[in-house]
Design a protein around this motif. Structure first.
Motif, short mmCIF file in Angstrom:
data_model
loop_
_atom_site.label_atom_id
_atom_site.label_comp_id
_atom_site.label_asym_id
_atom_site.label_seq_id
_atom_site.Cartn_x
_atom_site.Cartn_y
_atom_site.Cartn_z
N ILE A 1 0.88 -1.17 0.00
CA ILE A 1 0.00 0.00 0.00
C ILE A 1 0.92 1.22 0.00
O ILE A 1 1.52 1.57 1.01
CB ILE A 1 -0.94 0.00 1.21
N ASP B 1 1.42 5.09 -2.35
CA ASP B 1 0.86 5.95 -3.40
C ASP B 1 1.88 6.45 -4.41
O ASP B 1 1.52 7.05 -5.42
CB ASP B 1 0.10 7.13 -2.78
N LYS C 1 -0.89 -7.37 -5.09
CA LYS C 1 -1.50 -6.11 -5.53
C LYS C 1 -0.75 -4.93 -4.94
O LYS C 1 -0.25 -4.99 -3.82
CB LYS C 1 -2.97 -6.05 -5.10
N ILE D 1 -1.54 -1.07 -3.99
CA ILE D 1 -2.70 -0.21 -3.72
C ILE D 1 -2.21 1.19 -3.41
O ILE D 1 -1.22 1.37 -2.69
CB ILE D 1 -3.52 -0.79 -2.55
N GLN D 2 -2.92 2.21 -3.91
CA GLN D 2 -2.41 3.58 -3.80
C GLN D 2 -3.19 4.50 -2.87
O GLN D 2 -2.78 5.64 -2.67
CB GLN D 2 -2.35 4.21 -5.20
N SER D 3 -4.30 4.04 -2.32
CA SER D 3 -5.10 4.95 -1.49
C SER D 3 -5.77 4.20 -0.34
O SER D 3 -5.89 2.97 -0.35
CB SER D 3 -6.18 5.64 -2.33
N LYS E 1 -8.93 4.46 0.43
CA LYS E 1 -10.21 3.95 -0.08
C LYS E 1 -10.04 2.61 -0.77
O LYS E 1 -10.80 1.66 -0.53
CB LYS E 1 -10.81 4.98 -1.05
N GLN E 2 -9.01 2.49 -1.62
CA GLN E 2 -8.76 1.23 -2.31
C GLN E 2 -8.34 0.15 -1.33
O GLN E 2 -8.72 -1.02 -1.48
CB GLN E 2 -7.66 1.43 -3.36
N ALA F 1 -11.40 -1.19 0.53
CA ALA F 1 -12.20 -2.04 -0.37
C ALA F 1 -11.54 -3.40 -0.55
O ALA F 1 -12.21 -4.44 -0.51
CB ALA F 1 -12.38 -1.34 -1.71
N TYR F 2 -10.23 -3.41 -0.72
CA TYR F 2 -9.51 -4.67 -0.95
C TYR F 2 -9.51 -5.55 0.30
O TYR F 2 -9.81 -6.74 0.26
CB TYR F 2 -8.08 -4.39 -1.40
N ASP G 1 -5.00 9.92 -0.46
CA ASP G 1 -6.27 10.48 -0.01
C ASP G 1 -6.36 10.69 1.50
O ASP G 1 -7.26 11.39 1.96
CB ASP G 1 -7.45 9.63 -0.48
#
Length: 247
Positions: free
Chosen positions: A7, A9, A32, A34-36, A38-39, A42-43, A60
């Motif tokens: 994780i 960004d 994966k 992940i950059q935010s 929020k993502q 969700a993940y 974010d």
């Protein structure tokens, strides 16, 4: 095979870290990037990797927002350019806290530590560090042409307005500060101060009344009265707020 996610960004930093991880240990597969926040939420709501490599400042929000919305029990190796979040990181399920630029040696040690302790045996860093941590006791602030030392014990709460942070004193005065609420949250004793929403960091003694404004909305009254007379606890923080009150 160890399933991991990154994780982060900054794309270049994420790719560099991924390459370093694969060089250190080929059994770790990055599923994966992940950059935010929020993502990430969700993940992680529907996936459970074995290990997370986590930056703190994301595109974010602050990544600690993930833990305010999800109960994460996955081992974490923090990778960040900021040393001041170490205690807060270790209060999560943290394996290690690596400062950028991450060196190959520190990454090797962190992965070795992860393999030694595993997901269910992460060291109790919270217990280890809590006794050694010194929380902020006073602020030095500029008042006109003079300097004044303000004791934290004289502050009722902190709030943000128009991108400026203020300390509201118990005597009703307010003082602008250079620090952000995010920074203050890591400097102050969490037994006495709690971030109820993005604009208020309240002291336990400043809360005079709490009540449900609706089924899922808690309103609190503060003393001295704030600029905003209607102050609410963020929905995602209600659970932790209740736990904090019962410490």
């Amino acid at each position: 095979m160890i399933k991991a996610i990154i994780i982060e960004d900054e794309e270049i930093a994420a790719i560099r870290l991924q390459n370093m991880i694969q060089e250190v240990d080929g059994s770790i597969v990055i599923q994966k990037i992940i950059q935010s926040v929020k993502q990430a939420i969700a993940y992680l709501s529907s996936n459970t990797p074995d290990l997370i490599f986590l930056d703190i400042h994301l595109s974010d929000s602050n990544s600690f927002e993930i833990f305010s919305q999800l109960d994460v029990h996955i081992p974490i190796i923090f990778t960040t350019a900021y040393s001041e979040y170490a205690l807060k990181a270790f209060q999560q399920n943290s394996i290690d806290y690596l400062l950028k630029p991450v060196s190959m040696e520190s990454l090797q040690q962190a992965i070795k530590k992860f393999k030694k302790y595993g997901a269910s045996q992460v060291p109790d860093y919270k217990a280890i560090f809590s006794g050694k941590h010194h929380y902020k006791k006073r602020f030095l602030v500029k008042m006109s042409n003079s300097l004044q030392s303000i004791n934290v014990s004289d502050i009722a709460y902190f709030y943000s307005e128009d991108k400026v942070t203020f300390a509201k004193l118990k005597n009703g005065k307010y003082i602008p500060l250079d620090d952000t609420l995010n920074t203050l949250e890591n400097q102050l004793d969490p037994n006495y101060f709690f971030r109820i929403n993005r604009k208020y960091l309240t002291g336990i003694d400043s809360i005079t009344r709490m009540y449900y404004a609706s089924k899922s909305k808690i309103q609190i009254d503060l003393d001295p009265a704030p600029v905003e007379f209607n102050v609410f606890v963020s929905i995602e923080k209600i659970g932790k707020f209740k736990k904090w009150l019962s410490l």
